[in-house]
Design a protein around this motif. Structure first.
Motif, PDB file in Angstrom:
ATOM      1  N   THR A 367     -36.048 -52.551 -35.756  1.00 51.40           N
ATOM      2  CA  THR A 367     -36.485 -51.374 -35.007  1.00 51.40           C
ATOM      3  C   THR A 367     -37.363 -50.451 -35.835  1.00 51.40           C
ATOM      4  N   SER A 368     -37.471 -50.694 -37.129  1.00 54.71           N
ATOM      5  CA  SER A 368     -38.247 -49.829 -38.008  1.00 54.71           C
ATOM      6  C   SER A 368     -39.196 -50.678 -38.839  1.00 54.71           C
ATOM      7  N   VAL A 369     -40.015 -50.006 -39.599  1.00 53.33           N
ATOM      8  CA  VAL A 369     -40.971 -50.702 -40.458  1.00 53.33           C
ATOM      9  C   VAL A 369     -40.221 -51.341 -41.618  1.00 53.33           C
ATOM     10  N   CYS A 370     -40.887 -52.274 -42.273  1.00 53.24           N
ATOM     11  CA  CYS A 370     -40.281 -52.971 -43.406  1.00 53.24           C
ATOM     12  C   CYS A 370     -40.293 -52.060 -44.629  1.00 53.24           C
ATOM     13  N   GLU A 371     -39.197 -52.022 -45.346  1.00 51.39           N
ATOM     14  CA  GLU A 371     -39.067 -51.200 -46.540  1.00 51.39           C
ATOM     15  C   GLU A 371     -38.611 -52.063 -47.704  1.00 51.39           C
ATOM     16  N   GLU A 372     -39.022 -51.651 -48.906  1.00 49.32           N
ATOM     17  CA  GLU A 372     -38.604 -52.369 -50.098  1.00 49.32           C
ATOM     18  C   GLU A 372     -37.147 -52.063 -50.408  1.00 49.32           C
ATOM     19  N   CYS A 373     -36.488 -53.028 -51.013  1.00 49.78           N
ATOM     20  CA  CYS A 373     -35.093 -52.829 -51.381  1.00 49.78           C
ATOM     21  C   CYS A 373     -35.001 -51.873 -52.567  1.00 49.78           C
ATOM     22  N   PRO A 374     -34.041 -50.970 -52.590  1.00 56.96           N
ATOM     23  CA  PRO A 374     -33.892 -50.041 -53.719  1.00 56.96           C
ATOM     24  C   PRO A 374     -33.563 -50.784 -55.007  1.00 56.96           C
ATOM     25  N   ALA A 375     -33.715 -50.090 -56.099  1.00 58.81           N
ATOM     26  CA  ALA A 375     -33.366 -50.656 -57.402  1.00 58.81           C
ATOM     27  C   ALA A 375     -31.881 -50.991 -57.428  1.00 58.81           C
ATOM     28  N   GLY A 376     -31.566 -52.094 -58.047  1.00 64.60           N
ATOM     29  CA  GLY A 376     -30.182 -52.532 -58.120  1.00 64.60           C
ATOM     30  C   GLY A 376     -29.712 -53.292 -56.907  1.00 64.60           C
ATOM     31  N   THR A 377     -30.633 -53.593 -56.008  1.00 65.15           N
ATOM     32  CA  THR A 377     -30.295 -54.377 -54.816  1.00 65.15           C
ATOM     33  C   THR A 377     -31.299 -55.507 -54.651  1.00 65.15           C
ATOM     34  N   GLU A 378     -30.990 -56.428 -53.793  1.00 62.10           N
ATOM     35  CA  GLU A 378     -31.868 -57.545 -53.486  1.00 62.10           C
ATOM     36  C   GLU A 378     -31.790 -57.827 -51.997  1.00 62.10           C
ATOM     37  N   PRO A 379     -32.855 -58.391 -51.401  1.00 64.03           N
ATOM     38  CA  PRO A 379     -32.843 -58.649 -49.956  1.00 64.03           C
ATOM     39  C   PRO A 379     -31.868 -59.758 -49.597  1.00 64.03           C
ATOM     40  N   VAL A 380     -31.246 -59.604 -48.449  1.00 65.89           N
ATOM     41  CA  VAL A 380     -30.342 -60.627 -47.907  1.00 65.89           C
ATOM     42  C   VAL A 380     -31.179 -61.523 -47.003  1.00 65.89           C
ATOM     43  N   LEU A 381     -31.529 -62.711 -47.493  1.00 70.51           N
ATOM     44  CA  LEU A 381     -32.433 -63.598 -46.777  1.00 70.51           C
ATOM     45  C   LEU A 381     -31.670 -64.454 -45.770  1.00 70.51           C
ATOM     46  N   GLY A 382     -32.308 -64.709 -44.675  1.00 70.49           N
ATOM     47  CA  GLY A 382     -31.708 -65.560 -43.657  1.00 70.49           C
ATOM     48  C   GLY A 382     -32.459 -65.432 -42.348  1.00 70.49           C
ATOM     49  N   TYR A 383     -31.876 -65.972 -41.285  1.00 70.88           N
ATOM     50  CA  TYR A 383     -32.384 -65.828 -39.923  1.00 70.88           C
ATOM     51  C   TYR A 383     -31.294 -65.165 -39.088  1.00 70.88           C
ATOM     52  N   GLU A 384     -31.689 -64.197 -38.299  1.00 73.70           N
ATOM     53  CA  GLU A 384     -30.765 -63.576 -37.366  1.00 73.70           C
ATOM     54  C   GLU A 384     -31.511 -63.325 -36.061  1.00 73.70           C
ATOM     55  N   TYR A 385     -31.203 -64.164 -35.064  1.00 74.97           N
ATOM     56  CA  TYR A 385     -31.880 -64.079 -33.776  1.00 74.97           C
ATOM     57  C   TYR A 385     -30.866 -63.602 -32.722  1.00 74.97           C
ATOM     58  N   LYS A 386     -31.121 -62.419 -32.189  1.00 72.12           N
ATOM     59  CA  LYS A 386     -30.273 -61.897 -31.122  1.00 72.12           C
ATOM     60  C   LYS A 386     -31.089 -61.326 -29.970  1.00 72.12           C
ATOM     61  N   TRP A 387     -32.421 -61.275 -30.124  1.00 71.77           N
ATOM     62  CA  TRP A 387     -33.319 -60.868 -29.047  1.00 71.77           C
ATOM     63  C   TRP A 387     -34.253 -62.027 -28.757  1.00 71.77           C
ATOM     64  N   TRP A 388     -34.377 -62.354 -27.483  1.00 77.91           N
ATOM     65  CA  TRP A 388     -35.063 -63.588 -27.097  1.00 77.91           C
ATOM     66  C   TRP A 388     -36.185 -63.284 -26.097  1.00 77.91           C
ATOM     67  N   ASN A 389     -37.150 -62.496 -26.550  1.00 78.03           N
ATOM     68  CA  ASN A 389     -38.307 -62.259 -25.695  1.00 78.03           C
ATOM     69  C   ASN A 389     -39.314 -63.394 -25.816  1.00 78.03           C
ATOM     70  N   VAL A 390     -39.421 -63.932 -27.016  1.00 80.61           N
ATOM     71  CA  VAL A 390     -40.241 -65.115 -27.264  1.00 80.61           C
ATOM     72  C   VAL A 390     -39.429 -66.057 -28.140  1.00 80.61           C
ATOM     73  N   LEU A 391     -39.780 -67.316 -28.110  1.00 79.63           N
ATOM     74  CA  LEU A 391     -39.077 -68.296 -28.934  1.00 79.63           C
ATOM     75  C   LEU A 391     -39.566 -68.184 -30.371  1.00 79.63           C
ATOM     76  N   PRO A 392     -38.671 -68.045 -31.352  1.00 83.61           N
ATOM     77  CA  PRO A 392     -39.110 -67.943 -32.751  1.00 83.61           C
ATOM     78  C   PRO A 392     -39.969 -69.132 -33.158  1.00 83.61           C
ATOM     79  N   SER A 393     -40.830 -68.905 -34.132  1.00 83.55           N
ATOM     80  CA  SER A 393     -41.799 -69.929 -34.530  1.00 83.55           C
ATOM     81  C   SER A 393     -41.151 -71.153 -35.146  1.00 83.55           C
ATOM     82  N   ASN A 394     -39.954 -71.010 -35.715  1.00 83.96           N
ATOM     83  CA  ASN A 394     -39.288 -72.158 -36.324  1.00 83.96           C
ATOM     84  C   ASN A 394     -38.319 -72.839 -35.368  1.00 83.96           C
ATOM     85  N   MET A 395     -38.391 -72.478 -34.105  1.00 82.12           N
ATOM     86  CA  MET A 395     -37.583 -73.133 -33.080  1.00 82.12           C
ATOM     87  C   MET A 395     -38.506 -73.762 -32.049  1.00 82.12           C
TER      88      MET A 395
END
Length: 984
Positions: A367-395
């Motif tokens: 719902t918001s713009v992309c932000e960098e992770c603060p110092a001392g943290t790292e991004p949690v990578l993965g896929y989370e699909y819960k809105w289905w207006n279009v089919l994701p590109s890897n599906m």
């Protein structure tokens, strides 16, 4: 007999006249006439077998033997390697290649079978049952089993009979075989055998169902068999009904378009009337039914530039219903425009309402713009699909049905805003497929040092609503080697979540396949049956997107790279206060997807310990339990090797023999799940890929696992079949209970009919299949679990005996909870001083020997040994014996004295009474006494007074002589009148 010359005059060219085409045969009294084979309809041409130099002859063969004679003379044929081009056939009269006519086709040097209204000539369906009866005869239960033609495909048998489709073909040159098939069920064994070589070849397709769970298998579907290398074909094949070939020299036929039809061998298709319809490849048209709610479905349009979407309704394509007739329903109007749902986590929204993934190192909740992770943290990578207006590109979505080609170009699933749902498809038995591709897994930096088995997990929430025998499959294809069914659900299922853990890093494709019914039908009846997928999330995805950031472990402040994330060593968690790596406390294990805070270290169950990496709890084969001031110590090290238990044989309804095999890894192995069960039904060649069992897609590693085995003996298989391998326990909960009792086993006493006078039971719970949490399977809402009861039995030493309850011969009564009993002498506790008693011997020669003896029955092993025999000095007569003898003598003398005293007392009273009686009979007799006794309260008036006190000896002598009157005793009688009577 045959005449030497014909009875008609020859022509000038030496050939007989055609006016009299008969030979006269005379034999004794009868005559037979045989006409000459002068018309080409009387015979056909064939080639002889090729000789050693590769040549052959063309010979004429009558269609009906004995109806004509004088066949054409054999002629040298074409070379054995000769063949015509595609679209041509060899015209045998001229031995030249000729184009096929319109409405037919040819493969040149091959043959094709794509029409299955009946089993084509040359094919044979053979049903065999390899297990002989009790007298050696074959079972008759499979006489009705066969491959069944279904128009555009051939369907295998659905039972456990072995059914073979056999075809013999003669190849003149190097050839090949190709065919299309659908193999949806790993509970059916399917194999194709071919060994192509020049000459005659036998091809067979063979299936055998494995119906050990009472569930009907889905058949193998076979179509479009094509064989190359037959050198030539002497005729063209007509197009099957519903197909056409418009030009001569065709190599194949084309299906008639929708709303057209054709007959066999058609060069064109005929359009259907307006009130009728047909699908692609149909041979006839059908009347259009009135439109109903089952003929349309709902979709959501893509977001427009204003960020709006709306609900629309579309007819199911191809549309077959009629809208303008009585009783028909109209297509609902388009819904109002509404705001588009937000982007999925890890994506951001652009100005044109299109969602794009966040750049690496940034995150967004959608719902918001992309932000960098603060110092001392790292991004949690993965896929989370819960809105289905279009089919994701890897599906991607598709529709598949080997018997329904119109399904190929359709979408199997449709997006619908907050969920994605199964589409309409072309028929009710189509497979509606949704595929998600994951390139690989990458553990977060903080978890990179972990040695656990979890690299990632996929979780999805779904719901099925069905009125027929629908089924949803969740499948997995690892490294594009083999697609395996992970789990399946039949019928309607309420909204629920399912999680599957990836235990190794690999490229994987997850697939959801939904089938409304397994029965092929021309009429759509179950279009409203649907599966809804609400959300899909995959963790630790390589090149994934981030929806949030997580705290990571940091270097010390003295380091030059202070503030950078580092991986924690195996078994370490991240301290919340310092963000430094701290080792988990002893006997705790780390949750694979959570390492932040000490609460990430979960305690092991009772009697279990964690391995060095704190990745798993296990039993080290030793256990202690204290109860009633007694400590029991167990050593189960002799039970640590993987044990196997074979139950059976059992038999299906048609007599197929099968076995249940359990592999058990009870303790030890540093927590490694050493019990492995592998399926070999769908891929017998898996073992050729490598020696590491983790490379097998269809293998199960667990503490306890189960496989269903169909023995090779009697079934005609090259090896035993192993299928339906499942994990029964992949988390060790602990050694929960100890029972040391004099009674029957009371845990599940209705299951184990085992009675002993004294037993020791240790209950181990290696439990919870699937994950370290309760996870519903298709049949077990809380997952599977196992209870291992270990019984001390000194008569069964070493490895002992593993059994299951007699009331549940398959090890389970409900299919979810499994019970096992392991009897062994190694399961007895260590011996202590409470397990023996001492026996003291008699004193011999001043020495007494003491022996130690085990209590019976002996229910202990190892531990303390019996003390050695001991001796001690002793006396022949013990002090207590002396005191006892002296005391006994004193009591005896006292008893004799008392007896004599009371006897003497009694004699005195008797003597007194006798004197009174005698005195009453004299002249001066006194009044007779009414009684010798005194009345109550009366004082004695007379006393007996001895004139002198005799000695004891005198008294004895007087008593002895009183009857003879030798002596007398003076007795003084006192009365109230002072009268004294003296007897001499």
């Amino acid at each position: 007999m045959l005449r030497d010359k014909p009875p008609w005059p020859p022509k000038q060219d030496g050939h007989p006249s055609l006016l009299m085409p008969f030979l006269l045969c005379v034999s004794c009294s009868n005559m037979t006439t045989v006409r000459l084979c002068i018309f080409q309809t009387d015979y056909y041409y064939e080639y002889t077998e090729c000789d050693s130099v590769g040549s052959r002859w063309r010979v004429a063969i009558p269609h009906i033997l004995g109806t004509c004679s004088a066949l054409p003379t054999p002629t040298r044929g074409t070379d054995c390697s000769f063949s015509c081009a595609v679209g041509e056939f060899l015209e045998m009269s001229a031995q030249q290649c000729t184009p096929c006519a319109a409405g037919s086709y040819s493969l040149g040097s091959g043959v094709r079978f794509d029409q299955w209204d009946t089993i084509p000539a040359g094919f044979t369906s053979l049903a065999t049952y390899m297990d002989p009866g009790p007298s050696g005869e074959e079972s008759q239960a499979c006489n009705s089993s066969s491959w069944t033609p279904q128009g555009v495909y051939l369907e295998s048998s659905r039972d456990e009979c072995t059914v073979s489709l056999v075809y013999a073909v003669h190849l003149e040159q190097q050839g090949s075989v190709s065919f299309s098939y659908q193999y949806p069920d790993n509970n059916i064994f399917f194999e194709f055998y071919v060994n192509l070589k020049s000459g005659t070849n036998i091809l067979y397709w063979r299936t055998t169902g494995i119906l050990v769970g009472g569930k009907m298998v889905k058949p193998v579907l076979l179509r479009n068999i094509q064989i190359e290398g037959v050198a030539y074909t002497s005729e063209c094949f007509p197009c099957r009904p519903g197909w056409f070939s418009s030009s001569p020299g065709s190599s194949s036929c084309q299906p008639c378009p929708r709303n057209t039809s054709s007959n066999k061998g058609a060069a064109s298709c005929t359009s259907c009337p307006d009130t009728q319809y047909s699908h692609e490849g149909w041979s006839q048209c059908k009347e259009r039914p009135p439109c109903s709610e089952k003929d349309y479905f709902q979709i959501h349009t893509a977001c427009d530039s204003e960020g709006k979407t709306q609900v629309m309704y579309r007819w199911v394509e191809p549309r077959i219903c009629e809208e303008n007739v009585t009783g028909a329903v109209a297509l609902p109007p388009t819904g109002e425009r509404e705001a588009c749902p937000p982007c999925n986590p890890g994506y951001y929204n652009t100005n044109d309402s299109t969602c794009f993934p966040c750049p690496p190192g940034t995150h967004s909740d959608g719902t918001s713009v992309c932000e960098e992770c603060p110092a001392g943290t790292e991004p949690v990578l993965g896929y989370e699909y819960k809105w289905w207006n279009v089919l994701p590109s890897n599906m991607k979505t598709s529709c598949f049905n080997v018997g329904n080609s119109k399904c190929d170009d359709m979408n199997g699933w449709e997006v619908a805003g907050d969920h994605i749902r199964s589409g309409a498809g072309g028929s009710d038995n189509d497979y509606l497929i949704l595929n998600l591709h994951v390139p690989g897994f990458k553990l977060p930096t903080s978890l990179a040092g972990m040695t656990g088995t979890e690299f990632g997990r996929i979780t999805f929430v779904f719901e099925t609503m069905c009125s027929a025998d629908c089924e949803l499959y969740f499948m997995m294809d690892v490294n594009r080697k083999s697609t395996t069914v992970v789990e399946s659900w039949e019928g309607s299922k309420e909204r629920q979540s399912y999680t599957h853990i990836m235990t190794r890093n690999a490229s994987v494709s997850y697939t959801w396949a939904f089938q409304r019914t397994n029965q092929a039908q021309d009429v759509r009846r179950y279009i409203s049956d649907v599966v809804i997928l609400y959300s899909v999330s995959v963790t630790n995805v390589q090149d994934g997107v981030a929806s949030a950031c997580r705290a990571c472990a940091l270097l010390s402040q003295s380091s030059q790279r202070s503030g950078s994330c580092i991986p924690c060593p195996a078994g370490f968690y991240i301290d919340r206060d310092t963000n430094r790596c701290q080792e988990c406390p002893p006997n705790t294990y780390l949750s694979g997807h959570h390492t932040y805070g000490e609460d990430a270290c979960l305690p092991c169950g009772p009697g279990s310990k964690s391995n060095k990496e704190h990745s798993r709890c296990y039993s080290d084969c030793s256990f202690s339990h204290t109860e009633h001031n007694r400590t029991l110590t167990f050593d189960l090290s002799s039970l640590s090797p993987v044990a196997s238990l074979t139950i059976g044989p059992s038999f299906t309804s048609k007599g197929t023999k099968y076995l249940h095999v359990f592999n058990v890894s009870l303790c030890g192995h540093q927590g490694k799940m050493a019990a492995v069960c592998t399926d070999n039904v769908t891929d017998l060649a898996n073992k050729d890929m490598g020696s590491d069992s983790t490379q097998f897609v269809n293998s199960v590693d667990s503490f306890i696992c189960q496989s269903t085995i169909i023995p090779a003996d009697g079934r005609g298989f090259r090896m035993a079949l192993a299928s339906q391998s499942i994990s029964l326990a992949d988390t060790f909960l602990g050694e929960i209970a100890i029972e040391y009792t004099m009674y029957t086993l009371d845990l599940k006493s209705d299951l184990f009919s085992i009675i002993s006078f004294e037993s020791c039971f240790l209950h181990l719970f290696p439990s919870l299949s699937q994950e370290r949490q309760w996870t519903a399977t298709g049949s077990c809402e809380r997952g599977r679990s196992a209870v291992m009861t270990i019984r001390c039995n000194p008569e069964k030493m070493d490895h002992g005996q593993l059994t299951v309850p007699s009331a549940c011969p398959a090890g389970t009564c409900d299919g979810c909870t499994f019970h096992f009993l392991w009897e062994s002498g190694s399961a007895c506790p260590h011996c202590t001083q409470d397990d023996y008693h001492q026996i003291e011997g008699a004193c011999k020669g001043g020495v007494q020997v003491t022996l130690s003896v085990w209590n019976e029955p002996k229910l202990c092993t190892k531990g303390m040994s019996l003390p050695a025999k001991s001796s001690a000095p002793c006396e022949a007569i013990a002090l207590w014996l002396k005191v006892g003898v002296g005391g006994g003598a004193f009591l005896a003398v006292l008893l004799v004295s008392l007896t004599f005293y009371f006897w003497k007392k009694n004699k005195r009273l008797e003597y007194k009474y006798s004197r009174l009686v005698m005195s009453a009979n004299k002249e001066c007799e006194l009044p007779v006494a009414d009684s010798c006794a005194l009345a109550e309260g009366e004082e004695p008036e007379d006393d007996v007074v001895y004139s002198h006190k005799p000695s004891l000896l005198g008294k004895l002598r007087a008593i002895a002589n009183k009857r003879e009157g030798d002596s007398s005793e003076s007795v003084q009688l006192k009365s109230s009148q002072s009268e004294r009577w003296v007897w001499g």
